[in-house]
Enzyme design. Structure first.
Site, short mmCIF file in Angstrom:
data_model
loop_
_atom_site.label_atom_id
_atom_site.label_comp_id
_atom_site.label_asym_id
_atom_site.label_seq_id
_atom_site.Cartn_x
_atom_site.Cartn_y
_atom_site.Cartn_z
N CYS A 197 0.80 -1.23 0.00
CA CYS A 197 0.00 0.00 0.00
C CYS A 197 0.84 1.28 0.00
O CYS A 197 0.28 2.37 -0.09
CB CYS A 197 -0.94 0.00 1.20
N HIS B 219 -9.59 1.91 -1.07
CA HIS B 219 -8.16 1.69 -0.92
C HIS B 219 -7.62 1.09 -2.21
O HIS B 219 -7.88 -0.07 -2.52
CB HIS B 219 -7.92 0.73 0.26
N LYS C 261 -9.89 7.71 1.36
CA LYS C 261 -10.28 6.32 1.10
C LYS C 261 -11.76 6.09 1.40
O LYS C 261 -12.36 5.15 0.88
CB LYS C 261 -9.43 5.36 1.93
N PHE D 132 1.41 -2.97 4.53
CA PHE D 132 1.72 -4.29 5.06
C PHE D 132 3.20 -4.55 4.83
O PHE D 132 3.78 -4.15 3.82
CB PHE D 132 0.90 -5.36 4.34
N HIS E 25 -3.29 7.82 5.81
CA HIS E 25 -3.43 6.48 5.23
C HIS E 25 -4.87 6.00 5.49
O HIS E 25 -5.51 5.47 4.60
CB HIS E 25 -2.40 5.53 5.81
N GLU F 137 -2.21 5.45 13.51
CA GLU F 137 -1.83 6.63 12.74
C GLU F 137 -2.10 7.91 13.53
O GLU F 137 -1.26 8.82 13.55
CB GLU F 137 -2.58 6.66 11.41
#
Length: 402
Positions: free
Chosen positions: A162, A331, A326, A390, A294, A305
């Site tokens: 990502c 996403h 998002k 990830f 994010h 975050e």
């Protein structure tokens, strides 16, 4: 060190098939998430996604091109053409020899992969199309962009889940800033909304079945999207000499690795990337007005975050706007940072902050100004774009108003 500016932008995503449509949708807080339209959708537990509806590559590309272009490559070329048209650049001679393309992508040609697995394993056929490999490889889009626009300099693809787009754009920025290349085409794309792609994500149990609600206490997971965002990064003096329109200046970046867990985010890793981007950009914490988060809508990401932002910005965190687009476009995995950079450009250029839609309940662990549900007019000099992947790979970019 050279100064780096953005002179072209292009996109296609669930909110719009160009930049104008996408930014209008962000201002309106429109949601591009809906029911999935694909083969065997009834076998999926997750039946929603942010698909690009009404897109038919056959009307844009010829038959020979379609044999080589997976959907993610088609998206990339559509966005690249828009960005290049806005920039007004053409590449020949020394400019062609030195300029290149760096794109982010995580899954490669997932549509092609899915179709051909069906051909071999479900239909029992023993042959596939001879172009399957060049169609599904991760670098296909970057290669086709280089060929279409005569880019003969450094060209490659970055795959870091990502964070792929932010990593790619950081590499492009560094090349222009260092003088390695006067112009770089950069961004990212993804098209993982096929049966196998959705089924794989289902297995992680991080997907929402109804909506993406970043930072809201009742959030229940992420929603996949698809599309592309492509930009022209150019050395400032080169752009000014030719009278180019400048959308924003790229002023810094940082990358970090959590070195901890393959899927769980780390506050410390995120904080190192955010503070590193500020240091690289040479800006103080109180100069930042907006962060495009994010903000996946998962319980783990959002609170981690927000905690990282609070640690880095201290008392200024209370005056900082942070939103997750998002919630609108889903996403986009390897392409997500590229589409989200548009929200940062809109913030510094137009003074409009894209909202976090779907926000319903305050979460004490996400107690920041998340610009809930409605866009906001604001004077922003510096914006950050966060991407935390990830594998514990983090990348943050900093933009400044020109």
């Amino acid at each position: 060190m050279k100064r780096v500016v953005i002179t072209g932008a292009g996109t296609i995503n669930a909110l719009g098939q160009n930049v104008t449509e996408t930014l209008a949708a962000m201002r309106e807080g429109r949601c591009g998430i809906g029911e999935l339209e694909m083969r065997d959708v009834d076998r999926l537990a997750v039946k929603i996604g942010a698909q690009v509806k009404g897109f038919e590559g056959e009307h844009i590309f010829n038959r020979q091109q379609m044999a080589l272009f997976d959907r993610f490559t088609q998206f990339t070329l559509v966005a690249a053409r828009e960005a290049m048209a806005q920039s007004g650049l053409s590449f020949s001679g020394e400019l062609s020899a030195k300029s290149g393309v760096v794109l982010g992508n995580s899954g490669g040609g997932m549509q092609t992969l899915d179709e051909n697995y069906r051909t071999v394993y479900e239909d029992g056929k023993n042959r596939v199309h001879p172009f399957v490999v060049p169609k599904l490889m991760n670098n296909a889009a970057a290669s086709h962009v280089s060929m279409e626009f005569n880019l003969k300099g450094p060209s490659f693809t970055v795959a870091s889940a990502c964070a792929s787009s932010n990593h790619a754009m950081a590499q492009a920025f560094q090349m222009v800033r260092s003088g390695t290349a006067p112009v770089m085409i950069t961004g990212g794309a993804e098209s993982m909304l096929c049966f196998g792609g959705v089924k794989a994500w289902e297995g992680l149990r991080v997907m929402s079945k109804d909506a993406c609600r970043p930072f809201s206490a009742n959030r229940n997971g992420m929603v996949q999207g698809e599309g592309a965002g492509v930009f022209v990064f150019e050395e400032m003096e080169h752009a000014r000499k030719r009278g180019a329109e400048i959308l924003a200046e790229v002023i810094g970046f940082a990358m970090s690795s959590d070195a901890a867990d393959i899927v769980m985010p780390s506050k410390q890793g995120a904080a190192r990337a955010i503070s590193g981007a500020l240091q690289d950009a040479g800006v103080n914490r109180d100069e930042v007005g907006y962060i495009n988060a994010h903000g996946t809508g998962t319980a783990a990401n959002d609170k981690t975050e927000c905690s990282a932002v609070a640690d880095v910005f201290g008392p200024h965190a209370d005056r900082l706007m942070i939103s997750s687009t998002k919630s609108m476009h889903g996403h986009l995995i390897g392409g997500t940072g590229a589409v989200e950079l548009l929200a940062c450009i809109m913030a510094v250029r137009d003074g409009v902050i894209a909202p976090t839609i779907g926000y319903e309940e305050p979460d004490p662990e996400c107690a920041l100004d998340v610009v809930p549900n409605e866009a906001r007019d604001a004077d922003v000099d510096v914006a950050l774009s966060n991407a935390f992947a990830f594998g514990g790979l983090n990348a943050v970019l900093a933009l400044r108003r020109i």
